[in-house]
Design an enzyme around this catalytic site. Structure first.
Site, PDB file in Angstrom:
ATOM      1  N   LYS A  20       0.607 -11.300   1.809  1.00  0.00           N
ATOM      2  CA  LYS A  20       1.997 -10.323   1.873  1.00  0.00           C
ATOM      3  C   LYS A  20       2.050 -10.200   3.261  1.00  0.00           C
ATOM      4  CE  LYS A  20       4.088  -7.154  -1.187  1.00  0.00           C
ATOM      5  NZ  LYS A  20       3.875  -5.721  -2.003  1.00  0.00           N
TER       6      LYS A  20
HETATM    7  C1  E4P Z   1       6.330  -4.800  -3.992  1.00  0.00           C
HETATM    8  O1  E4P Z   1       5.716  -5.786  -3.654  1.00  0.00           O
HETATM    9  C2  E4P Z   1       6.550  -3.687  -3.350  1.00  0.00           C
HETATM   10  O2  E4P Z   1       5.190  -3.235  -2.719  1.00  0.00           O
HETATM   11  C3  E4P Z   1       6.911  -2.389  -4.235  1.00  0.00           C
HETATM   12  O3  E4P Z   1       7.739  -2.960  -5.090  1.00  0.00           O
HETATM   13  C4  E4P Z   1       7.420  -1.371  -3.449  1.00  0.00           C
HETATM   14  O4  E4P Z   1       7.850  -0.565  -4.395  1.00  0.00           O
HETATM   15  P1  E4P Z   1       8.589   0.984  -4.054  1.00  0.00           P
HETATM   16  O5  E4P Z   1       9.896   0.867  -3.336  1.00  0.00           O
HETATM   17  O6  E4P Z   1       8.504   1.806  -5.561  1.00  0.00           O
HETATM   18  O7  E4P Z   1       7.364   1.617  -3.229  1.00  0.00           O
END
Ligand code: E4P
Length: 231
Positions: free
Chosen positions: A83
Site C-alpha cells: 500500500k
Molecule cells: C483502507 O484501505 C483505509 O485504510 C481505510 O478504509 C481508512 O478508513 P478510515 O477513513 O475509516 O480511517
C-alpha cells in the site's frame, strides 16, 4: 464485488473469514498501531487466515524508501499487496514496484485525477476514501463514480477500484450499484450487512411454529425417507 476487511484485528479477521465470503484484507499504520502487535507478524498471520490480497502499507515518505519497504513487504507472502500513498513519491514508487511485479494498492485517493495517475503507474488497486470525503461535506460516492467512468474509457488499465473509508451499509450498496471492483469494510459494517430486524423476527416465528409439527427432526426424517426411496 470482492469484500475485504479493513482491520488488523485477528479475531475480527478470523470471524469474517469463517463466513466463507471474505476475499482479502486492508491495513494501514493506524489500524496496525491500534492492535499494539508486531507489524510483520500481524501481516504474516493475516495472510495465513485470508489467503487473498492483504494490503500492508509503507511508511517512508520518499520513493526510494517506499520501494525498499515495498520490496521487503512483498516477500512476507505472495498475498501481500504493497500500500502506497497517492502523492508524487507514491506514484514513482508504484511505477517501479509494479514494473517488478509487486502489486500496489495506491491509497488516500480523494480526486479522480489521482486515480488516473495510479492507473498509469500500473497500480493493482486504487483506494478512494468515501467516508473521509463525506465527513467534509463532499459526496464520496461521486469520486467512485467518476473513477469507474474514467477507467471504462481506457480498457488497457487493469487497476481495480477498491472503495475504502466505508462507514455504513449504504456505502456498500452504492458501491455495488456503481460496479466497484472491491470494497473494504470495518468489521462492524461487515456484520451489519447481514442484520435486519424482520429477518430475526421471521427466524423466531419459523422456529416457534416448527415446534408444532408432529416430527421436528429433519435429519432423521429425511434420512428415513431417502432410505425408503433408495436414494
Ligand atoms: C483502507 O484501505 C483505509 O485504510 C481505510 O478504509 C481508512 O478508513 P478510515 O477513513 O475509516 O480511517
Amino acid at each position: 464485488m470482492e469484500f475485504f476487511l479493513d482491520t488488523a484485528n485477528l479475531v475480527e479477521i478470523r470471524e469474517a473469514a469463517s463466513w466463507g465470503i471474505l476475499d482479502g484484507c486492508t491495513t494501514n499504520p493506524s489500524l496496525i498501531a491500534r492492535e499494539g502487535r508486531d507489524f510483520v507478524a500481524t501481516i504474516a498471520e493475516i495472510c495465513e487466515i485470508v489467503r487473498g490480497p492483504v494490503s500492508a502499507e509503507v511508511v517512508a515518505t520518499h520513493a526510494a524508501g517506499m520501494v525498499e519497504e515495498g520490496r521487503l513487504l512483498a516477500r512476507i507472502s505472495e498475498h501481500v499487496v504493497v500500500k502506497v500513498p497517492l502523492d508524487a513519491e507514491g506514484i514513482k514508487a508504484t511505477k517501479i514496484l509494479s514494473g517488478e511485479g509487486v502489486r500496489c494498492n495506491v491509497t488516500l485517493c480523494f480526486q479522480p485525477a489521482q486515480a488516473l495517475l495510479a492507473a498509469k503507474a500500473g497500480a493493482a488497486y486504487v483506494s478512494p476514501f468515501v467516508g473521509r470525503l463525506d465527513d467534509v461535506g463532499i459526496e464520496g460516492m461521486d469520486l467512485v463514480r467518476q473513477i469507474l467512468e474514467i477507467y471504462a474509457n481506457y480498457p488497457q488499465y487493469t487497476t481495480k477500484v477498491l472503495v475504502a473509508s466505508v462507514r455504513h451499509p449504504m456505502h456498500v450498496v452504492e458501491a455495488a450499484r456503481l460496479g466497484a471492483d472491491v470494497i473494504t469494510l470495518p468489521f462492524g459494517v461487515f456484520r451489519r450487512l447481514v442484520q435486519h430486524p424482520l429477518t430475526d423476527k421471521g427466524i423466531q416465528a419459523f422456529t416457534e411454529d416448527w415446534k408444532k409439527v408432529p416430527d421436528t427432526d429433519i435429519v432423521g426424517q429425511v434420512g428415513r425417507w431417502l432410505e425408503a426411496h433408495g436414494r
